[in-house]
Scaffold this active site. Sequence first.
Site, mmCIF file in Angstrom:
data_model
loop_
_atom_site.group_PDB
_atom_site.id
_atom_site.type_symbol
_atom_site.label_atom_id
_atom_site.label_comp_id
_atom_site.label_asym_id
_atom_site.label_seq_id
_atom_site.Cartn_x
_atom_site.Cartn_y
_atom_site.Cartn_z
ATOM 1 C CD GLU A 1 -6.975 6.483 5.395
ATOM 2 O OE1 GLU A 1 -7.286 6.471 4.186
ATOM 3 O OE2 GLU A 1 -5.831 6.804 5.793
ATOM 4 C CD GLN B 1 -7.185 10.737 -2.195
ATOM 5 O OE1 GLN B 1 -6.100 10.218 -2.034
ATOM 6 N NE2 GLN B 1 -8.141 10.642 -1.265
ATOM 7 C CG HIS C 1 -1.990 1.093 1.062
ATOM 8 N ND1 HIS C 1 -3.326 0.829 0.865
ATOM 9 C CD2 HIS C 1 -1.885 2.451 1.062
ATOM 10 C CE1 HIS C 1 -3.991 1.965 0.757
ATOM 11 N NE2 HIS C 1 -3.146 2.967 0.873
ATOM 12 C CG HIS D 1 -1.265 6.752 -2.028
ATOM 13 N ND1 HIS D 1 -2.497 6.893 -2.631
ATOM 14 C CD2 HIS D 1 -1.498 6.106 -0.861
ATOM 15 C CE1 HIS D 1 -3.437 6.352 -1.852
ATOM 16 N NE2 HIS D 1 -2.850 5.875 -0.775
ATOM 17 C CG ASP E 1 -1.043 5.398 3.214
ATOM 18 O OD1 ASP E 1 -1.388 5.402 2.035
ATOM 19 O OD2 ASP E 1 -1.761 5.825 4.133
ATOM 20 C CG HIS F 1 -7.814 4.170 0.258
ATOM 21 N ND1 HIS F 1 -7.248 3.657 -0.866
ATOM 22 C CD2 HIS F 1 -6.842 4.902 0.882
ATOM 23 C CE1 HIS F 1 -5.979 4.053 -0.936
ATOM 24 N NE2 HIS F 1 -5.706 4.811 0.109
HETATM 25 FE FE FE2 Z 1 -3.737 5.069 1.110
#
Ligand code: FE2
Length: 422
Positions: free
Chosen positions: A223, A162, A65, A67, A319, A220
Amino acid sequence: MLITGGRLRDRDGLWDIEVRDGLVASLTPARREPEGADAAADTRVGDDVVAAEGRLVVPQFVENHLHLDYAHTAGRPRDNESGTLFEGIEIWAERKAAGLNRREEVRANALAAAREAVSHGVGFIRTQVDVTDPDLTAFTALVELREEIRDWCHLQLVAFPQNGMVAYPGGAELVERAVREGADVVGGIPHLEPTREDGVAALGRVFDLAERYGVLVDVHCDEIDDAHSRFVEVMAAETQRRSLQGRVTVSHAVAMAYYGPGYLSRLLPKLVAAQLGFAVNPNENLHLQGRGFGAPTPRGVAPVRTLTEWGLPVAFGQDSMADPWYPLGVGDLLRVLDSGLHVAHLLTPEYLARALDFITDNPARNLALDDYGIAEGRPASLLVLDAPDDETAVREKAEILLSVHRGREVFRRRPAETRWSV
Ligand code: FE2
């Protein structure tokens, strides 16, 4: 290449590992025992022979995971003052609107970040890529990068909305376009959608795409510091309904930390039946969550120990690498593992003995890497760690002395030397 006298996690004794044509050609009991634990710390015996001398040989780490398209963008256009997840998302939207995400810069930043992670022993990365952008700028950059680095790093791309599939106009269509254009995995962000119902509908579309295009799922999910965010149960139900067991990863799952025991006891068997995998990012969620609660601050990290005790595969990931959500992050999974073990109360002999599972076998399962692991006939993607076992590797944050990807040497490193004067 021949690696002599290596220790393997799942077998007793020491082993010689022969690498040929990209594969582990043979795995045979070592011919000689090492001369004590402090045997000369030099892996550079020759170009083709590496003396592991009782050190651990493990599969390359799997970062499940990350980005990459956000890496090294912290502070531009502005800093995240509140330190919250949602301010990070606002900043990212501002960055896109200001035209700051240029393809060449995204590619260069992502390449640098991938190299950084690889320098810490990673050989496989699942990166989320924001596709809520009509031009798919980052996505096309990372499709190129996936090809560019394939000889030394396996990259999986998640089509990640996103700014939402429903909340962002045309979001669902953009996710589908990215899947058609080569994403390996379909993503989502249901807790960001305008209503609970929108979140459920968005998940329905995610699973539609997974079925239609045969891609994996990594969402996701929940979260947020909110016990009422319950999309993980929707993911379990959709996975079961569509027979996608073993192909679905839940990322973050922060809200699970806030669920009461009654709801959890009903939920956990459903997660097991759906064979969900979990990608947990301890550092980022310790930083982003629990804001405004006062003391004692909640940890805001999924209940890793409970999930593990239920037999669910949990993997730790980085992340963020210096992005609007988190200012640190170098892609060092041993460091992330250290945090994860602490926050999940896993510093027991039993868990320390198997600690590397969280950054090897478990994330490999999330990526559905069928030929992962050190065995004859499998691709030789491995590391020599400067430690004899998992616990020492974590405690000392062991140096990685050799990294090999599909039979190709990625780097060698000599252990750091300290010259004592006292
Ligand atoms: Fe993430």
